[in-house]
Write a protein that holds these residues in place. Structure first.
Motif, mmCIF file in Angstrom:
data_model
loop_
_atom_site.group_PDB
_atom_site.id
_atom_site.type_symbol
_atom_site.label_atom_id
_atom_site.label_comp_id
_atom_site.label_asym_id
_atom_site.label_seq_id
_atom_site.Cartn_x
_atom_site.Cartn_y
_atom_site.Cartn_z
ATOM 1 N N ILE A 109 0.820 -1.216 0.000
ATOM 2 C CA ILE A 109 0.000 0.000 0.000
ATOM 3 C C ILE A 109 0.855 1.267 0.000
ATOM 4 O O ILE A 109 0.463 2.278 -0.584
ATOM 5 C CB ILE A 109 -1.046 -0.003 1.133
ATOM 6 N N LEU A 110 2.039 1.221 0.594
ATOM 7 C CA LEU A 110 2.925 2.387 0.549
ATOM 8 C C LEU A 110 3.418 2.625 -0.888
ATOM 9 O O LEU A 110 3.474 3.774 -1.350
ATOM 10 C CB LEU A 110 4.089 2.221 1.521
ATOM 11 N N CYS A 111 3.744 1.555 -1.595
ATOM 12 C CA CYS A 111 4.130 1.683 -3.006
ATOM 13 C C CYS A 111 2.932 2.124 -3.841
ATOM 14 O O CYS A 111 3.070 2.972 -4.738
ATOM 15 C CB CYS A 111 4.682 0.361 -3.533
ATOM 16 N N LEU A 112 1.771 1.569 -3.534
ATOM 17 C CA LEU A 112 0.535 1.946 -4.222
ATOM 18 C C LEU A 112 0.262 3.436 -4.063
ATOM 19 O O LEU A 112 -0.086 4.119 -5.039
ATOM 20 C CB LEU A 112 -0.633 1.124 -3.665
ATOM 21 N N ASP A 113 0.432 3.954 -2.852
ATOM 22 C CA ASP A 113 0.217 5.387 -2.609
ATOM 23 C C ASP A 113 1.089 6.229 -3.538
ATOM 24 O O ASP A 113 0.609 7.178 -4.160
ATOM 25 C CB ASP A 113 0.550 5.755 -1.152
ATOM 26 N N SER A 114 2.358 5.883 -3.628
ATOM 27 C CA SER A 114 3.292 6.641 -4.470
ATOM 28 C C SER A 114 2.870 6.606 -5.935
ATOM 29 O O SER A 114 2.870 7.638 -6.612
ATOM 30 C CB SER A 114 4.705 6.077 -4.342
ATOM 31 N N LEU A 115 2.507 5.426 -6.416
ATOM 32 C CA LEU A 115 2.094 5.301 -7.815
ATOM 33 C C LEU A 115 0.768 6.008 -8.087
ATOM 34 O O LEU A 115 0.591 6.606 -9.155
ATOM 35 C CB LEU A 115 2.001 3.834 -8.216
ATOM 36 N N ALA A 116 -0.156 5.961 -7.137
ATOM 37 C CA ALA A 116 -1.444 6.636 -7.323
ATOM 38 C C ALA A 116 -1.250 8.153 -7.372
ATOM 39 O O ALA A 116 -1.855 8.838 -8.207
ATOM 40 C CB ALA A 116 -2.417 6.242 -6.215
ATOM 41 N N ILE A 117 -0.393 8.672 -6.508
ATOM 42 C CA ILE A 117 -0.096 10.112 -6.530
ATOM 43 C C ILE A 117 0.589 10.479 -7.849
ATOM 44 O O ILE A 117 0.250 11.481 -8.487
ATOM 45 C CB ILE A 117 0.759 10.515 -5.308
ATOM 46 N N GLY A 118 1.530 9.646 -8.273
ATOM 47 C CA GLY A 118 2.191 9.869 -9.561
ATOM 48 C C GLY A 118 1.213 9.840 -10.717
ATOM 49 O O GLY A 118 1.315 10.641 -11.658
#
Length: 164
Positions: A109-118
């Motif tokens: 989910i931490l990686c997901l957050d970064s990709l979603a913001i990107g």
């Protein structure tokens, strides 16, 4: 053209439905035993929220695809980011509910957050409506990330995965 609209809008639901279907039997028993914070949404709210969020993000992805003329070279980064974050979104339930690996779910989910913001940042210059359709998703991800962190911290015996 409507087939593309429907296809893009339905696509996020596919992985969400599969994740629910695969984990539907074990989820209630195991999940209810976890220590959760008082602000954790009720279980019945999750399918409603995800239906709305997946529909919005799916339609937003269609807008981006359409504005960029399909799968052109200009679409590689914006749609690639979207696809990557969607894959991580779909991977979270198997980590959390399937493997009961709270640490991997947290990393996911931490990686997901970064990709979603990107994704949202890359979409904003292309189509502001598409970017804005992702804002509720970012809000829900923020809550889900905080919830995942709290569950991981408050359930130390669960940190290594399945144990029964």
């Amino acid at each position: 053209m409507w087939a593309y609209t429907v296809g893009f809008t339905v696509l996020p639901h596919v992985g969400g439905f599969l994740g629910w279907f695969i984990n539907r039997k074990e989820t209630p028993v195991w999940y209810e035993k976890l220590k959760k914070p008082s602000w954790c949404p009720p279980r019945r709210m999750f399918p409603v929220a995800w239906t709305v969020l997946y529909t919005g993000m799916g339609y937003a992805s269609y807008l981006i695809w359409n504005d960029l003329g399909g799968c052109s070279s200009k679409a590689i980064i914006p749609l690639g980011l979207y696809g990557a974050q969607l894959a991580l979104n779909w991977a979270w339930p198997p980590f959390f509910f399937g493997a009961r690996n709270l640490k991997m779910a947290l990393i996911d989910i931490l990686c997901l957050d970064s990709l979603a913001i990107g994704t949202v940042c890359s979409w904003y210059r292309i189509n502001k409506v598409a970017a804005l359709l992702m804002v509720p998703y970012l809000g829900w991800l923020a809550m889900a990330t905080c919830l995942t962190i709290r569950i991981w911290k408050d359930n130390p015996e669960q940190k290594t995965g399945k144990s029964e």
